[in-house]
Design an enzyme around this catalytic site. Structure first.
Site, short mmCIF file in Angstrom:
data_model
loop_
_atom_site.label_atom_id
_atom_site.label_comp_id
_atom_site.label_asym_id
_atom_site.label_seq_id
_atom_site.Cartn_x
_atom_site.Cartn_y
_atom_site.Cartn_z
CB CYS A 104 -0.87 -0.01 1.25
SG CYS A 104 -1.91 1.46 1.41
CD GLU A 147 -6.39 1.31 -3.84
OE1 GLU A 147 -6.53 2.27 -3.06
OE2 GLU A 147 -5.31 0.70 -3.97
CO CO Z 1 -3.65 1.16 0.07
#
Ligand code: CO
Length: 183
Positions: A104, A147
């Protein structure tokens, strides 16, 4: 604040990818009002694609640039010509499961195994304000789920197993220290 106020407050030139534990990453994001699917939103999406490709990511959610509205982008092929925008996404169906390594952009240096559905069906709006439904598998499905989590304030650290948390403890502490020092 509603989506208009949040979009008005955006300064495209100062946008950057924010890191854990910035509290803006823990916000349940605001639905984008239909009338806000405008030039301002398109400019934000475009700036997000630039930041995502510059950081070598395959997905980026608006709260990761500090704009807590329900929009994210993805490019499973890591190709600017294959960049998808999802506004107000709703996950309609999840099928199968798969454990894969995930990263991420808000958790630099951290990769951990996360269990996700193998196939996802999502309904969302595009930058023209048109509704579409898409069924994605494997990496494309994983990005959508990751997401979409961001839009609900759910982070990689919340999906980590206890073992992964222990393995990444040092890096998580370093990110916490960096955030505290930057305040
Ligand atoms: Co992320």
């Amino acid at each position: 604040m509603n989506s208009s106020e949040k979009l008005q407050a955006v300064d495209l030139n100062s946008l950057r990818v924010i890191h854990y534990p910035d509290p803006r990453l823990k916000v349940v994001c605001t639905e984008v009002a239909y009338e806000d699917i405008s030039e301002t939103l398109r400019n934000l999406a475009f700036r997000m694609t630039e930041l995502m490709f510059a950081s070598r990511g395959v997905g980026l959610a608006a709260p990761q640039v500090g704009v807590t509205i329900r929009m994210f982008i993805s490019s499973p092929e890591f190709q600017p010509e294959d960049c998808h925008v999802y506004i107000n996404p709703k996950i309609l169906a999840l099928d199968g499961s798969e454990i894969c390594e995930e990263g991420c952009l808000s958790f630099p240096q951290i990769y951990c195994k996360v269990k996700r559905a193998k196939t996802v069906t999502v309904q969302a709006m595009n930058l023209e304000g048109e509704m579409f439904t898409e069924t994605a598998t494997d990496l494309a499905a994983r990005i959508i789920q990751h997401e979409n989590d961001h839009l609900n304030g759910m982070l990689l650290s919340d999906r980590m197993s206890t073992v992964a948390k222990l393995a990444n403890r040092k890096t998580l502490h370093e990110l916490e220290a960096e955030f505290a020092a930057a305040k």
